[in-house]
Design an enzyme around this catalytic site. Sequence first.
Site, PDB file in Angstrom:
ATOM      1  N   MET A  30       0.858  -1.192   0.000  1.00  0.00           N
ATOM      2  CA  MET A  30       0.000   0.000   0.000  1.00  0.00           C
ATOM      3  C   MET A  30       0.893   1.240   0.000  1.00  0.00           C
ATOM      4  O   MET A  30       0.454   2.334   0.395  1.00  0.00           O
ATOM      5  CB  MET A  30      -0.932  -0.010   1.211  1.00  0.00           C
ATOM      6  CG  MET A  30      -1.889  -1.201   1.176  1.00  0.00           C
ATOM      7  SD  MET A  30      -3.446  -0.931   2.047  1.00  0.00           S
ATOM      8  CE  MET A  30      -2.869  -0.609   3.688  1.00  0.00           C
ATOM      9  N   GLY A  31       2.142   1.084  -0.424  1.00  0.00           N
ATOM     10  CA  GLY A  31       3.039   2.227  -0.526  1.00  0.00           C
ATOM     11  C   GLY A  31       3.625   2.641   0.808  1.00  0.00           C
ATOM     12  O   GLY A  31       3.581   1.898   1.787  1.00  0.00           O
ATOM     13  N   HIS A  34       8.971   0.838   3.392  1.00  0.00           N
ATOM     14  CA  HIS A  34      10.043   0.840   4.395  1.00  0.00           C
ATOM     15  C   HIS A  34      10.898  -0.392   4.158  1.00  0.00           C
ATOM     16  O   HIS A  34      10.659  -1.160   3.208  1.00  0.00           O
ATOM     17  CB  HIS A  34       9.467   0.903   5.812  1.00  0.00           C
ATOM     18  CG  HIS A  34       8.452  -0.165   6.090  1.00  0.00           C
ATOM     19  ND1 HIS A  34       8.786  -1.494   6.224  1.00  0.00           N
ATOM     20  CD2 HIS A  34       7.108  -0.111   6.220  1.00  0.00           C
ATOM     21  CE1 HIS A  34       7.708  -2.200   6.449  1.00  0.00           C
ATOM     22  NE2 HIS A  34       6.658  -1.386   6.435  1.00  0.00           N
ATOM     23  N   HIS A  37       9.264  -3.752   3.225  1.00  0.00           N
ATOM     24  CA  HIS A  37       8.864  -3.945   1.817  1.00  0.00           C
ATOM     25  C   HIS A  37      10.084  -4.205   0.942  1.00  0.00           C
ATOM     26  O   HIS A  37      10.060  -5.045   0.043  1.00  0.00           O
ATOM     27  CB  HIS A  37       8.165  -2.686   1.276  1.00  0.00           C
ATOM     28  CG  HIS A  37       6.925  -2.307   1.994  1.00  0.00           C
ATOM     29  ND1 HIS A  37       6.839  -1.201   2.804  1.00  0.00           N
ATOM     30  CD2 HIS A  37       5.705  -2.883   2.027  1.00  0.00           C
ATOM     31  CE1 HIS A  37       5.611  -1.102   3.288  1.00  0.00           C
ATOM     32  NE2 HIS A  37       4.908  -2.108   2.843  1.00  0.00           N
ATOM     33  N   GLN A  61     -10.275  -2.488   2.466  1.00  0.00           N
ATOM     34  CA  GLN A  61      -9.823  -3.123   3.699  1.00  0.00           C
ATOM     35  C   GLN A  61      -9.807  -2.181   4.908  1.00  0.00           C
ATOM     36  O   GLN A  61      -9.363  -2.576   5.978  1.00  0.00           O
ATOM     37  CB  GLN A  61      -8.455  -3.788   3.498  1.00  0.00           C
ATOM     38  CG  GLN A  61      -7.296  -2.838   3.286  1.00  0.00           C
ATOM     39  CD  GLN A  61      -6.044  -3.596   2.843  1.00  0.00           C
ATOM     40  OE1 GLN A  61      -5.948  -4.046   1.709  1.00  0.00           O
ATOM     41  NE2 GLN A  61      -5.084  -3.745   3.740  1.00  0.00           N
ATOM     42  N   GLY A 147       5.119 -10.149   4.183  1.00  0.00           N
ATOM     43  CA  GLY A 147       5.884 -10.020   5.421  1.00  0.00           C
ATOM     44  C   GLY A 147       5.220 -10.810   6.545  1.00  0.00           C
ATOM     45  O   GLY A 147       3.999 -10.770   6.714  1.00  0.00           O
ATOM     46  N   LYS A 149       5.234 -10.024   9.455  1.00  0.00           N
ATOM     47  CA  LYS A 149       4.730  -9.116  10.489  1.00  0.00           C
ATOM     48  C   LYS A 149       3.201  -9.176  10.581  1.00  0.00           C
ATOM     49  O   LYS A 149       2.638  -9.155  11.658  1.00  0.00           O
ATOM     50  CB  LYS A 149       5.173  -7.676  10.226  1.00  0.00           C
ATOM     51  CG  LYS A 149       4.996  -6.847  11.459  1.00  0.00           C
ATOM     52  CD  LYS A 149       4.999  -5.400  11.145  1.00  0.00           C
ATOM     53  CE  LYS A 149       3.804  -4.713  11.560  1.00  0.00           C
ATOM     54  NZ  LYS A 149       2.619  -4.512  11.106  1.00  0.00           N
ATOM     55  N   ASP A 150       2.552  -9.266   9.424  1.00  0.00           N
ATOM     56  CA  ASP A 150       1.094  -9.425   9.431  1.00  0.00           C
ATOM     57  C   ASP A 150       0.804 -10.917   9.271  1.00  0.00           C
ATOM     58  O   ASP A 150       0.388 -11.378   8.204  1.00  0.00           O
ATOM     59  CB  ASP A 150       0.479  -8.594   8.301  1.00  0.00           C
ATOM     60  CG  ASP A 150       0.668  -7.115   8.555  1.00  0.00           C
ATOM     61  OD1 ASP A 150       0.298  -6.640   9.639  1.00  0.00           O
ATOM     62  OD2 ASP A 150       1.238  -6.425   7.684  1.00  0.00           O
TER      63      ASP A 150
HETATM   64  O1  PAF Z   1      -0.183  -5.686   3.749  1.00  0.00           O
HETATM   65  C1  PAF Z   1      -0.628  -4.761   3.030  1.00  0.00           C
HETATM   66  O2  PAF Z   1       0.017  -3.734   2.845  1.00  0.00           O
HETATM   67  C2  PAF Z   1      -1.991  -4.924   2.375  1.00  0.00           C
HETATM   68  O3  PAF Z   1      -2.888  -5.595   3.210  1.00  0.00           O
HETATM   69  C3  PAF Z   1      -1.918  -5.592   0.989  1.00  0.00           C
HETATM   70  C4  PAF Z   1      -1.465  -7.031   1.089  1.00  0.00           C
HETATM   71  C5  PAF Z   1      -0.990  -4.799   0.083  1.00  0.00           C
HETATM   72  C6  PAF Z   1      -3.324  -5.604   0.354  1.00  0.00           C
HETATM   73  O4  PAF Z   1      -3.812  -4.320   0.175  1.00  0.00           O
END
Ligand code: PAF
Length: 283
Positions: A30-31, A34, A37, A61, A147, A149-150
Amino acid sequence: MDVVTTIAEVRSATAAARAGGATVGFVLTMGYLHEGHVSLMAAARAECDLVAASIFVNPLQFGAGEDLDAYPRDLPRDLALAEAAGVDLVFAPSVEEMYPRPILTTVAVDDVTARFEGATRPTHFAGVATVVAKLFSIMGPGRTYFGEKDWQQVCVVRRMAADLSFPVEVVACPTRREPDGLARSSRNVYLSAEERAAAPVLHRALRHGAARIEAGERDPAAVEAAMAEVVATEPLVLLDYAAAVEADTLVSPARLEGEVRLLVAARVGTPRLLDNVGVTVPA
Ligand code: PAF
């Protein structure tokens, strides 16, 4: 690095790569990139012929009252970081390109979404699963990088990809941390100096939980209580949950065995932070 904004353009670029025999590696973001990513992009670069990344703040989301409008954005900086990480192709669509009309078709993953983040944010994982399924269908990756992390998101995406037979391998990459243990996250920018100083207690709690398991504790409730006690030492941190669960299903077992995941979530001032670690319990 090519930057494209339409589904037609990105589809034709990834289809041409696949037709030439290239493996497409895909990092969804989602930009506001860091180091976390960048490490996913580096993993894709090491293993795939074409590395594609998406930058899209997915409104589906975010629940009502969440930080969609305030979500940090900086496309020029993101593009520079992606290029330096060796990304070949960036897909940065507008909301209108992704959702030209109200979406009537969504992807709901049951059970694994019912607990933890799903309990606090009831529409969140349907929004994630829907955009991830849509992006898999647009990009056609052979490998995709998420990641750790999630962790719950990793479990949801793996289950969704398996249930819907997407021909993609979901690779989970280790959490990147600040020197004091705080997991890197785009939301860390919301922390005040005091909150930032308190936030590493989440990682300390996880390490303490892991140490209790390594010392022989097999009762999930005892490990959870031990982690909660550590979090309680920081008055600025309000614990949401501390859990010891089966790594794949996120179910709470009667006794800890095999692959276990320790999860914590807490409000640190206004921001809500998540963290987790894996522990392998010997048979
Ligand atoms: O983890 C994220 O940044 C978002 O949930 C993802 C996987 C890019 C979906 O929008």
